[in-house]
Design a protein around this motif. Structure first.
Motif, PDB file in Angstrom:
ATOM      1  N   TRP A 116      10.659   9.577  14.344  1.00 32.77           N
ATOM      2  CA  TRP A 116      11.137  10.023  15.655  1.00 32.77           C
ATOM      3  C   TRP A 116      12.107   9.004  16.263  1.00 32.77           C
ATOM      4  CZ3 TRP A 116      10.507   7.777  20.490  1.00 32.77           C
ATOM      5  CH2 TRP A 116      10.918   8.565  21.569  1.00 32.77           C
ATOM      6  N   LYS A 117      11.777   7.706  16.142  1.00 39.74           N
ATOM      7  CA  LYS A 117      12.667   6.680  16.672  1.00 39.74           C
ATOM      8  C   LYS A 117      14.032   6.721  15.985  1.00 39.74           C
ATOM      9  CE  LYS A 117       9.568   3.117  18.526  1.00 39.74           C
ATOM     10  NZ  LYS A 117       9.203   1.692  18.474  1.00 39.74           N
ATOM     11  N   ALA A 118      14.025   6.906  14.667  1.00 42.24           N
ATOM     12  CA  ALA A 118      15.293   6.984  13.942  1.00 42.24           C
ATOM     13  C   ALA A 118      16.110   8.177  14.429  1.00 42.24           C
ATOM     14  CB  ALA A 118      15.027   7.084  12.438  1.00 42.24           C
ATOM     15  N   LYS A 119      15.446   9.302  14.646  1.00 44.79           N
ATOM     16  CA  LYS A 119      16.150  10.487  15.157  1.00 44.79           C
ATOM     17  C   LYS A 119      16.743  10.216  16.532  1.00 44.79           C
ATOM     18  CE  LYS A 119      13.834  13.803  17.114  1.00 44.79           C
ATOM     19  NZ  LYS A 119      12.970  14.992  17.398  1.00 44.79           N
ATOM     20  N   GLU A 129       5.323   9.134  11.621  1.00 44.14           N
ATOM     21  CA  GLU A 129       5.832  10.075  12.624  1.00 44.14           C
ATOM     22  C   GLU A 129       6.623   9.341  13.700  1.00 44.14           C
ATOM     23  OE1 GLU A 129       4.137  12.458  16.489  1.00 44.14           O
ATOM     24  OE2 GLU A 129       2.756  12.133  14.810  1.00 44.14           O
ATOM     25  N   LEU A 130       6.071   8.233  14.193  1.00 44.89           N
ATOM     26  CA  LEU A 130       6.748   7.487  15.258  1.00 44.89           C
ATOM     27  C   LEU A 130       8.056   6.875  14.766  1.00 44.89           C
ATOM     28  CD1 LEU A 130       6.744   6.381  18.136  1.00 44.89           C
ATOM     29  CD2 LEU A 130       5.371   4.437  17.319  1.00 44.89           C
ATOM     30  N   GLU A 151       0.825  -1.209   0.000  1.00 44.52           N
ATOM     31  CA  GLU A 151       0.000   0.000   0.000  1.00 44.52           C
ATOM     32  C   GLU A 151       0.859   1.258   0.000  1.00 44.52           C
ATOM     33  OE1 GLU A 151      -2.530  -0.284   3.386  1.00 44.52           O
ATOM     34  OE2 GLU A 151      -3.286  -2.286   2.854  1.00 44.52           O
ATOM     35  N   GLY A 152       2.169   1.075  -0.178  1.00 42.15           N
ATOM     36  CA  GLY A 152       3.061   2.221  -0.263  1.00 42.15           C
ATOM     37  C   GLY A 152       3.654   2.671   1.056  1.00 42.15           C
ATOM     38  N   VAL A 153       3.505   1.871   2.117  1.00 40.11           N
ATOM     39  CA  VAL A 153       4.058   2.233   3.427  1.00 40.11           C
ATOM     40  C   VAL A 153       5.477   1.691   3.527  1.00 40.11           C
ATOM     41  CG1 VAL A 153       3.750   2.081   5.926  1.00 40.11           C
ATOM     42  CG2 VAL A 153       1.746   2.140   4.417  1.00 40.11           C
ATOM     43  N   GLU A 154       6.426   2.538   3.935  1.00 40.98           N
ATOM     44  CA  GLU A 154       7.815   2.102   4.065  1.00 40.98           C
ATOM     45  C   GLU A 154       7.961   1.106   5.210  1.00 40.98           C
ATOM     46  OE1 GLU A 154       6.746   5.176   4.264  1.00 40.98           O
ATOM     47  OE2 GLU A 154       7.692   6.444   2.734  1.00 40.98           O
ATOM     48  N   PHE A 155       9.108   0.418   5.246  1.00 44.09           N
ATOM     49  CA  PHE A 155       9.309  -0.672   6.201  1.00 44.09           C
ATOM     50  C   PHE A 155       9.144  -0.204   7.644  1.00 44.09           C
ATOM     51  CE2 PHE A 155      11.650  -3.448   9.008  1.00 44.09           C
ATOM     52  CZ  PHE A 155      11.373  -4.718   8.526  1.00 44.09           C
ATOM     53  N   ASP A 156       9.808   0.876   8.026  1.00 44.48           N
ATOM     54  CA  ASP A 156       9.794   1.284   9.430  1.00 44.48           C
ATOM     55  C   ASP A 156       8.405   1.699   9.909  1.00 44.48           C
ATOM     56  OD1 ASP A 156      12.470   0.759  10.176  1.00 44.48           O
ATOM     57  OD2 ASP A 156      13.130   2.542   9.089  1.00 44.48           O
ATOM     58  N   PRO A 157       7.661   2.547   9.178  1.00 50.32           N
ATOM     59  CA  PRO A 157       6.285   2.823   9.615  1.00 50.32           C
ATOM     60  C   PRO A 157       5.414   1.567   9.633  1.00 50.32           C
ATOM     61  CG  PRO A 157       7.016   4.465   8.018  1.00 50.32           C
ATOM     62  CD  PRO A 157       8.047   3.383   8.034  1.00 50.32           C
ATOM     63  N   LEU A 162      -2.259   4.202  15.208  1.00 47.05           N
ATOM     64  CA  LEU A 162      -1.118   4.245  14.296  1.00 47.05           C
ATOM     65  C   LEU A 162      -1.565   4.106  12.850  1.00 47.05           C
ATOM     66  CD1 LEU A 162       1.774   2.403  16.148  1.00 47.05           C
ATOM     67  CD2 LEU A 162       1.621   4.794  15.523  1.00 47.05           C
ATOM     68  N   VAL A 163      -2.339   5.069  12.410  1.00 48.12           N
ATOM     69  CA  VAL A 163      -2.624   5.186  10.983  1.00 48.12           C
ATOM     70  C   VAL A 163      -1.298   5.494  10.287  1.00 48.12           C
ATOM     71  CG1 VAL A 163      -4.999   5.921  11.331  1.00 48.12           C
ATOM     72  CG2 VAL A 163      -3.177   7.631  11.295  1.00 48.12           C
ATOM     73  N   PRO A 164      -1.217   5.357   8.974  1.00 47.49           N
ATOM     74  CA  PRO A 164       0.086   5.519   8.301  1.00 47.49           C
ATOM     75  C   PRO A 164       0.820   6.801   8.667  1.00 47.49           C
ATOM     76  CG  PRO A 164      -1.491   4.568   6.780  1.00 47.49           C
ATOM     77  CD  PRO A 164      -2.259   4.876   8.030  1.00 47.49           C
TER      78      PRO A 164
END
Length: 881
Positions: free
Chosen positions: A743-746, A739-740, A300-306, A732-734
């Motif tokens: 933020w975790k990566a940061k 966002e989460l 659906e176009g969502v990247e791995f981390d989200p 946790l919608v896309p």
């Protein structure tokens, strides 16, 4: 001659008898006494020959008998009443539908397990894990929880056990024909079987059909790889439970997890069932389900981390093992070969898949892919299956959360329960119904103490004589069952009838009867009772207080050590001097268990503490008025009281010397039986009854009964895990998931620059001196957050509590500290706050920095924490007086 093809010829039921088919196909009959009695009335001899399986019964009942029943008005009234009762059960509002408000409850929950023990007529289980899963489905059905069960259909099930003449375990794998089981194929609208497919290396495919069993209100989907389109190797993937080598097991677990999600999607598409908002994986075998859900979101176009964050939010993981050896682990190269563009989940980076399961923590083996580790990393919520097991699990998996004490590892516990209508003997049920009414008794057993504890406390009003008469009746039934099974076992071992006259003297319905039945890994210590054989023999043959023991259990086919333990026990039980007092019954399963639990007076459990995760067999025994004699492990550690059982002392100080430990604990076991258990059983009061024993039976039912129910367990899962998981899933919608994850990566990138610079205490007394109880210590803490983080990204805490001689803080409490002004010229922040000194004795504190975000389920979620160094501040100890 051997048939070249096998198929099943089903009878055509006369129209008035058509409801029999629906009743047989819904496994509610396995715990609903009235339905079983109805089928027994169809053909009593055929019912016994079919092993209490309605599908087999209807396949064998003569057409003449069916025609006769179709004209029997009394039977038809009974049939229609039973069918109406099932319809009411399936359609009526139950506990789940009565919760208010309901929006936070999930629309559906998918429950994955490698095995399900629902009924002996569907032999898809090996032991406690599967029985627990079956009881979970039944209790969910009774409560109205919208669960979908997901598993595999094993064509050979788990092995059947017999014994050689020398007492060596032998395994047999009967072929199970799904057409003779209470299951049906899930089909597409055009009538073709619905199918899922996995891509394997080398351009191969693994296809599977979806068989559906109906467990009351709960559908159970089981994947079957015995499909004509599969090559021979792929057809055998679901051949047997826990068989084969590493690749075979990996394929089974890929099919369960990945194929299982696809099966759920097909089922919901075809039936209109709500899509699950929560996915619950019962042990790590189904962990790949999280990867499939990530793949769905990637499509659906969502990247791995989200996608990972979204999947984690709606996932619950239950661990059942207290030892690392009980977890499936695969070589990383084997896993890598089966994923990526040449295998399953194309488009999902293989490196990211491997990261989820690799043991990249202190003490782990970096080249192994650990299914439980992946399960924990893919789930926001995790639990053990008893309070003690939760603590063991937090310690065992603490490497995943470095810097946190085991007490803070985010693994909670939900203590297992058992489905009482399945395991309570009909005689016990009737006694309860006579006392409090049939409907109230059924409700109390199904859903626990809902509506008040008076239902259980009313057992106190049952007469002593009635309880004792019931106990003897159940013991007598067990004696007959044992003799029949023992005779069949000896026939299999090659004995003729002329050798077996002694079997008619085996066991005595008036002798104290101890039961011990379970799987046979070494830690369960099947042969601990044999430690001092002379002493055991004296107990068995005591002239006034004899003991008799019934033992059963299977060793894993690859576990020769376990098989040697079985043989050792069998050889002792074969001794003509004691064979009338101790027996080993082969092929332990649900059918045997339903006679064994009610018929025993004492249920024995003597594992190496704390290696028993829960131990639900003792719960089933307790619900039938059987008293527990157990090591304080699993559930017994949590709920033991002397009023309703005995605790076997453990030699914890001798834990490093297994031989010495076994010697001490066996001696303690013998002494308990000799000095306390047997005397209480045989001690008679003025009325000729064992008054004190009967009171213990009564206390077992009144006080343990409501606790050990699967209804209580499933309610806890709903309230503590499923509802929060559904809420997190919806949040946790896309956009929120992205966002989460950003933020975790940061935070991960910035964390090396986060530190506690300085700690100072503001108090009238010296920090390293003494302070008065009730006073307050003011703390000032200077922290560095680097250039990318602000106070909005972190929480600064003081952690305080009593300290041991090594300055380790126990029974810790946390106190939040607040920012006091902006950053200084070096970008450091000052935090302040009070620390209440509310306990006497050696007292200490420290401070720490944790990541903080509104969407984090808990502060340990990232496994990141910054602690002071020795040079940080003024010290961390305060002596209280």
């Amino acid at each position: 001659m051997k048939a070249i093809r096998r198929f099943t010829v089903r009878p055509v039921l006369p129209e008035p008898l058509r409801p029999l088919s629906d009743l047989a196909r819904n496994l509610r009959w396995s715990w609903h006494t009235e339905t079983r009695e109805l089928f027994q009335a169809v053909d009593p001899e055929g019912w016994a020959a079919a092993g209490g399986d309605p599908v087999r019964l209807l396949g064998a009942v003569p057409a003449g008998r069916l025609a006769e029943l179709a004209q029997d008005r009394r039977f038809l009234r009974r049939l229609n009443a039973t069918a109406d009762d099932l319809d009411d059960y399936l359609r009526g509002r139950r506990w789940y539908q009565s919760q208010s408000p309901t929006p936070e409850l999930p629309a559906a929950v998918a429950y994955f397990s490698p095995e399900f023990g629902v009924t002996a007529a569907l032999p898809q289980y090996s032991g406690g894990l599967g029985i627990l899963a079956g009881d979970h489905l039944k209790a969910a059905s009774d409560l109205g929880v919208p669960l979908i069960g997901v598993g595999l259909l094993y064509r050979h099930g788990y092995f059947r056990q017999s014994l050689s003449r020398e007492g060596w375990q032998q395994e047999h794998y009967p072929l199970l024909d799904p057409n003779e089981l209470p299951v049906s194929l899930l089909r597409e609208p055009d009538g073709t079987p619905s199918q899922v497919s996995l891509t394997l290396p080398g351009g191969r495919s693994l296809r599977a059909h979806i068989w559906q069993a109906q467990v009351g209100r709960v559908p159970l989907l089981m994947l079957d790889s015995d499909v004509e389109e599969n090559a021979a190797g792929e057809r055998d993937v679901t051949d047997r439970l826990y068989g084969g080598g590493s690749e075979h097991r990996l394929l089974q677990e890929m099919l369960l997890g990945i194929g299982g999600v696809r099966a759920v999607r097909s089922y919901c598409r075809l039936t209109g069932h709500p899509a699950p908002e929560v996915f619950h994986t019962n042990e790590g075998h189904a962990g790949f389900l999280g990867l499939e859900r990530i793949r769905e979101l990637a499509g659906e176009g969502v990247e791995f981390d989200p996608a990972l964050e979204s999947v984690r939010a709606g996932t619950v993981f239950t661990t059942h093992t207290p030892v690392p050896a009980g977890i499936d682990r695969f070589d990383r190269e084997l896993v890598a070969r089966h994923f990526g563009d040449s295998g399953e989940l194309p488009g999902v980076d293989v490196g990211r898949i491997l990261q989820l399961g690799m043991e990249t923590y202190p003490g782990g083996e970096p080249n192994l892919f650990n299914m439980a580790v992946m399960g924990l990393r893919l789930a926001q919520r995790a639990n053990g299956v008893s309070t003690l097991h939760g603590a063991v699990s937090r310690q065992m998996f603490s490497g995943l959360w470095p810097g946190f004490d085991p007490e803070e590892v985010p693994i909670t516990s939900v203590t297992n329960g058992v489905h009482a209508p399945t395991w309570v003997a009909p005689e016990v049920m009737r006694l309860g119904a006579r006392q409090i009414g049939a409907g109230r008794a059924e409700d109390a057993l199904s859903v626990g103490s809902l509506g008040g504890s008076d239902r259980w406390e009313s057992v106190a009003d049952i007469a002593d004589a009635d309880i004792w008469d019931l106990r003897r009746t159940l013991r007598e039934q067990l004696v007959q069952e044992v003799r029949e099974r023992l005779r069949a076992s000896w026939h299999q071992r090659g004995a003729g009838d002329a050798e077996l006259g002694w079997i008619e003297e085996v066991l005595d319905p008036d002798v104290l009867t101890i039961g011990f039945a379970r799987r046979v890994p070494s830690y369960k210590r099947l042969t601990l009772m044999l430690r001092d054989r002379d002493r055991l023999m004296e107990m068995l043959l005591h002239p006034t207080r004899p003991v008799q023991i019934v033992v059963a259990g299977k060793a894993h086919p690859a576990d020769d050590g376990g098989k040697r333990l079985v043989q050792e026990l069998v050889r002792f039980a074969d001794d003509p001097r004691v064979r009338h007092r101790i027996v080993f019954l082969p092929d332990y399963g649900m059918g045997m268990a339903k006679k064994l639990y009610p018929g025993c007076d004492v249920w024995l459990n003597n594992p190496l503490r704390p290696l028993e995760a829960c131990g639900t067999s003792g719960m089933k025994a307790a619900l039938n008025g059987c008293l527990n004699l157990s090591v304080l492990d699993g559930w017994w550690d949590e709920w033991f009281e002397p009023d309703f059982g005995w605790a076997i002392p453990t030699a914890d100080g001798a834990a490093t010397d297994e031989d010495r430990r076994d010697e001490l604990e066996a001696s303690a076991l013998y002494e308990l039986i000799e000095q306390r258990v047997a005397p209480r059983f045989y001690d008679r009061g003025r009325g000729g009854l064992p008054d004190r024993w009967i009171e213990m039976v009564r206390q077992t039912l009144v006080r343990l009964g409501p606790k050990v129910l699967a209804g209580r367990m499933v309610r806890e899962y709903v309230e503590r895990l499923y509802a929060p998981a559904a809420e997190a899933h919806r949040a946790l919608v896309p956009e929120a998931a992205r966002e989460l994850s950003d933020w975790k990566a940061k935070v991960r990138a910035a964390w090396p620059h986060v530190r506690v610079d300085h700690v100072e205490a503001m108090a009238a007394t010296p920090v390293n001196g003494t302070a008065e109880l009730g006073s307050t210590l003011g703390l000032r803490v200077r922290v560095a957050l680097g250039s990318r983080l602000t106070p909005d990204d972190v929480e600064v805490q003081a952690v305080a509590g009593r300290v041991d001689p090594d300055d380790a803080i126990g029974e810790a409490q946390t106190f939040p500290l607040k920012p006091a002004g902006g950053p200084d010229l070096e970008g450091r922040w000052m935090y302040e706050g009070p620390l209440a000194l509310d306990r006497t004795g050696p007292f200490g504190y420290t401070v720490r920095i944790l990541p903080s975000h509104r969407l984090l389920p808990h502060s340990a979620d990232l496994g990141l924490v910054a602690l002071p160094t020795e040079a940080t501040g003024e010290g961390a100890g305060v002596l209280m007086r």
